[in-house]
Design an enzyme around this catalytic site. Structure first.
Site, PDB file in Angstrom:
ATOM      1  N   GLN A 111     -10.303  72.615  12.006  1.00 59.31           N
ATOM      2  CA  GLN A 111     -10.152  72.592  13.469  1.00 59.31           C
ATOM      3  C   GLN A 111     -11.029  71.488  14.062  1.00 59.31           C
ATOM      4  O   GLN A 111     -12.231  71.425  13.794  1.00 59.31           O
ATOM      5  CB  GLN A 111     -10.548  73.971  14.045  1.00 59.31           C
ATOM      6  CG  GLN A 111     -10.292  74.106  15.517  1.00 59.31           C
ATOM      7  CD  GLN A 111      -8.809  74.016  15.893  1.00 59.31           C
ATOM      8  OE1 GLN A 111      -7.947  74.571  15.223  1.00 59.31           O
ATOM      9  NE2 GLN A 111      -8.504  73.288  16.952  1.00 59.31           N
ATOM     10  N   LYS A 154      -3.683  80.618  15.058  1.00 62.38           N
ATOM     11  CA  LYS A 154      -3.096  80.112  13.803  1.00 62.38           C
ATOM     12  C   LYS A 154      -3.126  81.210  12.735  1.00 62.38           C
ATOM     13  O   LYS A 154      -2.156  81.424  12.017  1.00 62.38           O
ATOM     14  CB  LYS A 154      -3.865  78.869  13.337  1.00 62.38           C
ATOM     15  CG  LYS A 154      -3.550  77.655  14.196  1.00 62.38           C
ATOM     16  CD  LYS A 154      -4.503  76.503  14.024  1.00 62.38           C
ATOM     17  CE  LYS A 154      -4.222  75.438  15.091  1.00 62.38           C
ATOM     18  NZ  LYS A 154      -5.212  74.386  15.175  1.00 62.38           N
ATOM     19  N   ASP A 212      -1.857  69.253   8.542  1.00 62.94           N
ATOM     20  CA  ASP A 212      -1.968  68.666   9.877  1.00 62.94           C
ATOM     21  C   ASP A 212      -1.365  67.258   9.909  1.00 62.94           C
ATOM     22  O   ASP A 212      -1.127  66.706  10.975  1.00 62.94           O
ATOM     23  CB  ASP A 212      -3.461  68.574  10.267  1.00 62.94           C
ATOM     24  CG  ASP A 212      -3.799  69.476  11.445  1.00 62.94           C
ATOM     25  OD1 ASP A 212      -2.855  69.906  12.141  1.00 62.94           O
ATOM     26  OD2 ASP A 212      -4.997  69.738  11.652  1.00 62.94           O
TER      27      ASP A 212
END
Ligand SMILES: NC(=O)c1ccc[n+]([C@@H]2O[C@H](COP(=O)([O-])OP(=O)(O)OC[C@H]3O[C@@H](n4cnc5c(N)ncnc54)[C@H](OP(=O)(O)O)[C@@H]3O)[C@@H](O)[C@H]2O)c1
Length: 295
Positions: A98, A54, A121
Site C-alpha cells: 500500500q 482489499k 499492481d
C-alpha cells in the site's frame, strides 16, 4: 442532453461475480486457490481503509488473503526481507504494497523488489514495459478499471479522440498506453495533457472520450467539453465533512454542469473507485493461473 450514468458500482458487481465463479472453478478443477498478500506500513487512516477493503473483497471472492500490517518504524531492509519471503511463498500469487510508504523507505526500491510475476499492481518496470509494447501481463488497476468501464458501457474506442488530463504513472500514462495500442477496444488517437499544456480547453473540447485524473475539483467545466462527450472522472477530492461527519467527495469534473452536455459520465463516488479493487482481484486470479500454467 442529460448524460447516461456509467455506474462503476454496477459494472464492478458484474465483474466480481465473474471472478467469484472463476475462483470456484479453479478450486474445483485444479485445486488452485489464488492468494493475495497486502503490506501496510504504518497507520495512515486512509490506507487502513483501502487495505481493509482489499482484504474484505479477497475473502468475499474466495481468494486466500494474507494481511501484513507492520509498524511505521519498520526499516527498508525489514520490508525488503518480508517481500523476499512473500516472493518465495507458493501460496501467495499477488503482493500489494500500500502506497504511500513512510519517508524513510525508498518506494522505487520496494516496488522493484516485488517479483514481476506477483506484481498485481502492475507498477514494476517489467510490467510497465510490457504494457508499453502492447503485451501486458498485469495492467495497473485504476486504468484497467477505466478501460473496462468504457468497454462494458459500449463506448466506441477505436478511432476516437481520447484526451487524458494527468500523466501520473498510476493513471494518466498507463490509460494512454492502453488506449493507443493497435488492438481491439483500443486503437484511439490519444492526447495527454498536464500542467505544462498551453491551452487545456483547446484539447478537452476535441475529445470524444475525456479521462480526467488531475486531483483538482472543477478542473473541467462545461465550457471545456463538446456536446456528446463521454467523461471518465478519476478524481477523488475531499472538500469537507457532511453534518454526519462523513467526508464529502467530488471528482475533477464539474459534474452537474458537464452532465448536461455529455453523452455519458461517471459519478464520484460510484464511478472509477469500485473498479480499482475489482481489477486487483482480477490480476491476482490471473497471477495464480499463470503460476499453475493455466494462462
Ligand atoms: N478512484 C480511484 O481508484 C483512484 C485511483 C488513483 C487516483 N485517483 C484520484 O485521481 C486523481 C489523480 O490521481 P494521480 O495519482 O494520477 O495524481 P497525481 O500523481 O497528483 O497527478 C496529477 C496529474 O494531473 C496533472 N494536473 C493537475 N492539475 C492539472 C490542471 N489544472 N491541468 C492539467 N493537468 C493537471 C498533473 O500535471 P503535472 O504532471 O504537470 O504535475 C499530473 O500529471 C486524484 O484525485 C486521485 O485521488 C483515484
Amino acid at each position: 442532453m442529460t448524460a447516461q450514468l456509467i455506474s462503476g458500482t454496477e459494472i464492478a458487481k458484474q465483474i466480481r461475480a465473474e471472478i467469484k465463479q472463476e475462483v470456484t472453478e479453479l478450486k474445483q478443477k485444479h485445486n488452485v486457490v489464488p492468494g493475495l498478500a497486502t503490506i501496510l506500513v504504518g497507520e495512515d487512516p486512509a490506507s487502513q481503509v483501502y487495505v481493509g477493503q482489499k482484504e474484505k473483497t479477497s475473502v468475499e471472492l474466495g481468494l486466500y488473503s494474507e494481511r501484513h500490517d507492520i509498524p511505521v518504524s519498520t526499516t527498508e531492509k525489514e520490508l525488503l526481507a518480508l517481500i523476499d519471503k512473500l516472493n518465495k511463498n507458493p501460496k501467495i500469487h499477488g503482493i500489494l504494497v500500500q502506497l504511500p510508504l513512510p519517508k524513510h523507505i525508498n518506494e522505487t526500491r520496494v516496488l522493484y523488489a516485488i517479483d514481476p510475476r506477483k506484481d498485481v499492481d502492475g507498477f514494476h518496470p517489467v510490467n510497465v514495459g510490457k504494457l508499453m509494447i502492447g503485451e501486458p501481463d498485469y495492467i495497473p488497476c485504476t486504468p484497467h478499471g477505466i478501460w473496462q468501464l468504457l468497454i462494458r458501457s459500449g463506448v466506441k474506442i477505436e478511432g476516437a479522440e481520447v484526451v487524458v488530463v494527468g500523466r501520473s504513472n498510476i493513471v494518466g500514462k498507463p490509460i494512454a498506453n492502453i488506449l493507443l495500442q493497435k488492438h481491439k477496444n483500443a486503437n484511439a488517437t490519444v492526447t495527454v495533457c498536464h500542467t505544462g499544456t498551453r491551452d487545456l480547453a483547446f484539447h478537452t473540447k476535441r475529445a470524444d472520450i475525456l479521462i480526467v485524473a488531475a486531483g483538482k475539483p472543477k478542473a473541467i467545466t462545461a465550457d471545456m467539453v463538446k456536446e456528446g462527450v463521454v467523461v471518465i472522472d478519476v478524481g477523488v477530492n475531499r472538500i469537507g465533512k457532511s453534518e454526519s461527519g462523513k467526508d464529502i467527495l467530488v471528482g475533477d469534473v464539474d459534474f452537474n454542469a458537464v452532465k448536461e452536455k455529455a453523452k455519458a459520465i461517471t459519478p464520484v463516488p460510484g464511478g472509477v473507485g469500485p473498479m480499482t479493487i475489482t481489477m486487483l482481484m482480477l490480476n491476482s486470479v490471473r497471477a495464480a493461473k499463470r503460476a499453475a500454467g493455466l494462462a
